[in-house]
Design an enzyme around this catalytic site. Structure first.
Site, PDB file in Angstrom:
ATOM      1  N   ARG A 166      -8.202   5.903   7.458  1.00  8.13           N
ATOM      2  CA  ARG A 166      -7.103   5.237   6.759  1.00  8.13           C
ATOM      3  C   ARG A 166      -7.606   4.570   5.484  1.00  8.13           C
ATOM      4  O   ARG A 166      -6.904   4.522   4.472  1.00  8.13           O
ATOM      5  CB  ARG A 166      -6.470   4.173   7.662  1.00  8.13           C
ATOM      6  CG  ARG A 166      -5.546   4.749   8.700  1.00  8.13           C
ATOM      7  CD  ARG A 166      -4.770   3.651   9.408  1.00  8.13           C
ATOM      8  NE  ARG A 166      -4.149   4.161  10.613  1.00  8.13           N
ATOM      9  CZ  ARG A 166      -2.995   4.810  10.660  1.00  8.13           C
ATOM     10  NH1 ARG A 166      -2.314   5.025   9.557  1.00  8.13           N
ATOM     11  NH2 ARG A 166      -2.509   5.247  11.803  1.00  8.13           N
ATOM     12  N   GLU A 215       1.495  -6.867   9.386  1.00  6.56           N
ATOM     13  CA  GLU A 215       2.212  -6.465  10.596  1.00  6.56           C
ATOM     14  C   GLU A 215       3.340  -5.511  10.191  1.00  6.56           C
ATOM     15  O   GLU A 215       3.959  -5.675   9.145  1.00  6.56           O
ATOM     16  CB  GLU A 215       2.819  -7.683  11.311  1.00  6.56           C
ATOM     17  CG  GLU A 215       1.865  -8.831  11.552  1.00  6.56           C
ATOM     18  CD  GLU A 215       1.610  -9.658  10.278  1.00  6.56           C
ATOM     19  OE1 GLU A 215       2.581 -10.050   9.613  1.00  6.56           O
ATOM     20  OE2 GLU A 215       0.423  -9.867   9.943  1.00  6.56           O
ATOM     21  N   HIS A 244      13.903  -1.455   5.860  1.00  8.07           N
ATOM     22  CA  HIS A 244      13.904  -1.105   7.273  1.00  8.07           C
ATOM     23  C   HIS A 244      15.349  -1.106   7.775  1.00  8.07           C
ATOM     24  O   HIS A 244      16.097  -2.037   7.494  1.00  8.07           O
ATOM     25  CB  HIS A 244      13.068  -2.112   8.066  1.00  8.07           C
ATOM     26  CG  HIS A 244      13.003  -1.787   9.524  1.00  8.07           C
ATOM     27  ND1 HIS A 244      12.278  -0.715  10.013  1.00  8.07           N
ATOM     28  CD2 HIS A 244      13.612  -2.346  10.600  1.00  8.07           C
ATOM     29  CE1 HIS A 244      12.431  -0.649  11.333  1.00  8.07           C
ATOM     30  NE2 HIS A 244      13.234  -1.625  11.712  1.00  8.07           N
ATOM     31  N   ARG A 298       3.613   6.116   6.943  1.00 13.97           N
ATOM     32  CA  ARG A 298       2.213   5.852   7.270  1.00 13.97           C
ATOM     33  C   ARG A 298       1.998   4.352   7.359  1.00 13.97           C
ATOM     34  O   ARG A 298       2.551   3.597   6.546  1.00 13.97           O
ATOM     35  CB  ARG A 298       1.256   6.413   6.196  1.00 13.97           C
ATOM     36  CG  ARG A 298       1.370   7.893   5.944  1.00 13.97           C
ATOM     37  CD  ARG A 298       1.105   8.734   7.168  1.00 13.97           C
ATOM     38  NE  ARG A 298      -0.227   8.548   7.729  1.00 13.97           N
ATOM     39  CZ  ARG A 298      -0.603   9.036   8.908  1.00 13.97           C
ATOM     40  NH1 ARG A 298       0.261   9.709   9.648  1.00 13.97           N
ATOM     41  NH2 ARG A 298      -1.821   8.832   9.351  1.00 13.97           N
ATOM     42  N   ILE A 299       1.208   3.945   8.326  1.00 14.98           N
ATOM     43  CA  ILE A 299       0.864   2.525   8.426  1.00 14.98           C
ATOM     44  C   ILE A 299      -0.279   2.252   7.458  1.00 14.98           C
ATOM     45  O   ILE A 299      -1.293   2.959   7.460  1.00 14.98           O
ATOM     46  CB  ILE A 299       0.473   2.166   9.875  1.00 14.98           C
ATOM     47  CG1 ILE A 299       1.715   2.272  10.764  1.00 14.98           C
ATOM     48  CG2 ILE A 299      -0.134   0.772   9.944  1.00 14.98           C
ATOM     49  CD1 ILE A 299       1.435   2.108  12.240  1.00 14.98           C
ATOM     50  N   LEU A 300      -0.090   1.253   6.608  1.00 13.53           N
ATOM     51  CA  LEU A 300      -1.099   0.937   5.591  1.00 13.53           C
ATOM     52  C   LEU A 300      -2.121  -0.051   6.155  1.00 13.53           C
ATOM     53  O   LEU A 300      -1.791  -0.882   7.009  1.00 13.53           O
ATOM     54  CB  LEU A 300      -0.412   0.353   4.357  1.00 13.53           C
ATOM     55  CG  LEU A 300       0.502   1.356   3.639  1.00 13.53           C
ATOM     56  CD1 LEU A 300       1.522   0.637   2.762  1.00 13.53           C
ATOM     57  CD2 LEU A 300      -0.317   2.349   2.819  1.00 13.53           C
ATOM     58  N   ASP A 333       6.715  -3.758   9.519  1.00 13.05           N
ATOM     59  CA  ASP A 333       8.093  -4.207   9.291  1.00 13.05           C
ATOM     60  C   ASP A 333       8.234  -5.719   9.391  1.00 13.05           C
ATOM     61  O   ASP A 333       9.200  -6.241   9.982  1.00 13.05           O
ATOM     62  CB  ASP A 333       9.055  -3.506  10.269  1.00 13.05           C
ATOM     63  CG  ASP A 333       9.072  -2.005  10.072  1.00 13.05           C
ATOM     64  OD1 ASP A 333       8.969  -1.561   8.919  1.00 13.05           O
ATOM     65  OD2 ASP A 333       9.164  -1.269  11.067  1.00 13.05           O
TER      66      ASP A 333
HETATM   67  C1  GRF Z   1      15.542   4.953   5.842  1.00 18.50           C
HETATM   68  O1  GRF Z   1      16.423   4.727   6.907  1.00 18.50           O
HETATM   69  C2  GRF Z   1      14.600   3.800   5.682  1.00 18.50           C
HETATM   70  O2  GRF Z   1      15.183   2.570   5.945  1.00 18.50           O
HETATM   71  C3  GRF Z   1      13.564   4.111   6.727  1.00 18.50           C
HETATM   72  O3  GRF Z   1      13.394   5.499   6.645  1.00 18.50           O
HETATM   73  C4  GRF Z   1      14.581   6.105   6.156  1.00 18.50           C
HETATM   74  C5  GRF Z   1      14.215   6.878   4.929  1.00 18.50           C
HETATM   75  O4  GRF Z   1      15.300   7.610   4.423  1.00 18.50           O
HETATM   76  N1  GRF Z   1      12.383   3.320   6.521  1.00 18.50           N
HETATM   77  P1  GRF Z   1      15.217   8.236   2.956  1.00 18.50           P
HETATM   78  O5  GRF Z   1      13.962   9.078   2.923  1.00 18.50           O
HETATM   79  O6  GRF Z   1      15.171   7.111   1.979  1.00 18.50           O
HETATM   80  O7  GRF Z   1      16.454   9.070   2.812  1.00 18.50           O
END
Ligand code: GRF
Length: 213
Positions: A64, A142, A108, A90-92, A144
């Site tokens: 990573r 952490e 999110h 990907r988790i950063l 989200d």
């Molecule tokens: C969205 O629902 C966003 O909130 C989540 O992944 C989805 C991505 O959708 N993290 P898009 O690629 O922007 O259409």
């Protein structure tokens, strides 16, 4: 303000940011779109808008740290000083997130701090919540988590499927992500003690009850 947008797929949130920058609502420029997946539909959206793209395939890196180092270098090389995560799967690393502290935001599809992580629509339905929504927040190590900038709420309906709820929330996402980036680009956002303050914002004064009384 030059912004890099990190994606992994469809890129509909990317599109809302592209549109907001193009019509002058957001006083910023998207200087780079980065995808970890070569087949991401969002790359086509960037091409169509004439925005430079970079594919950084995580599978090509053993750690990573190596992957994140390339993300960092590519972003800086493009002259970007701010990052929007838009469906970047990907988790950063903690180091990367620290390096971009208060200069990286995420969207999110839930009302954080409820339902972080994947499958959040299914988990919201299973939990029986009557209201869900979407959150734009500054990134912290952490998953989200981090100071909340904007949230939008939608009802959860009795017969909702995961897809139906996701679609209702996506509409809100497309409104709140450009709004959050606009507020930042206008210099109206400050973070103090992990709470976001917004200069000159009008707040909703009322409530939503679901179901209706
Ligand atoms: C969205 O629902 C966003 O909130 C989540 O992944 C989805 C991505 O959708 N993290 P898009 O690629 O922007 O259409």
């Amino acid at each position: 303000m030059k912004v890099a947008v990190f994606i992994s797929g469809r890129g509909s949130n990317l599109q809302s940011l592209i549109d907001g920058c193009a019509d002058g609502t957001i006083p910023a420029e998207i200087g780079l779109v980065v995808s970890n997946r070569p087949d991401a539909q969002g790359l086509t959206r960037a091409d169509q808008a004439g925005i430079p793209t970079a594919v950084i395939d995580h599978k090509a890196y053993t750690t990573r740290d190596d992957f994140d180092a390339v993300l960092d270098r590519t972003t800086r090389k493009a002259g970007c000083t701010f990052i929007c995560l838009a469906g970047f799967m990907r988790i950063l690393t903690e180091q990367f997130v620290r390096n971009w502290r208060d200069r990286m935001i995420n969207i999110h599809p839930a009302l954080l701090p409820a339902f972080p992580g994947i499958n959040c629509h299914a988990r919201a339905i299973e939990a029986g919540v009557r209201i869900s929504g979407a959150t734009v927040h500054f990134s912290r190590p952490e998953l989200d988590a981090g100071p909340i900038i904007v949230q939008g709420a939608v009802p959860v309906l009795p017969d909702d499927t995961e897809d139906a709820l996701a679609a209702r929330i996506l509409d809100v996402e497309h409104r709140i992500y450009p709004l959050a980036l606009k507020l930042i680009a206008q210099g109206r956002i400050t973070v103090r003690n992990e709470i976001v303050r917004i200069d000159d914002a009008e707040f909703v004064d009322g409530f939503m009850i679901n179901p209706l009384p």
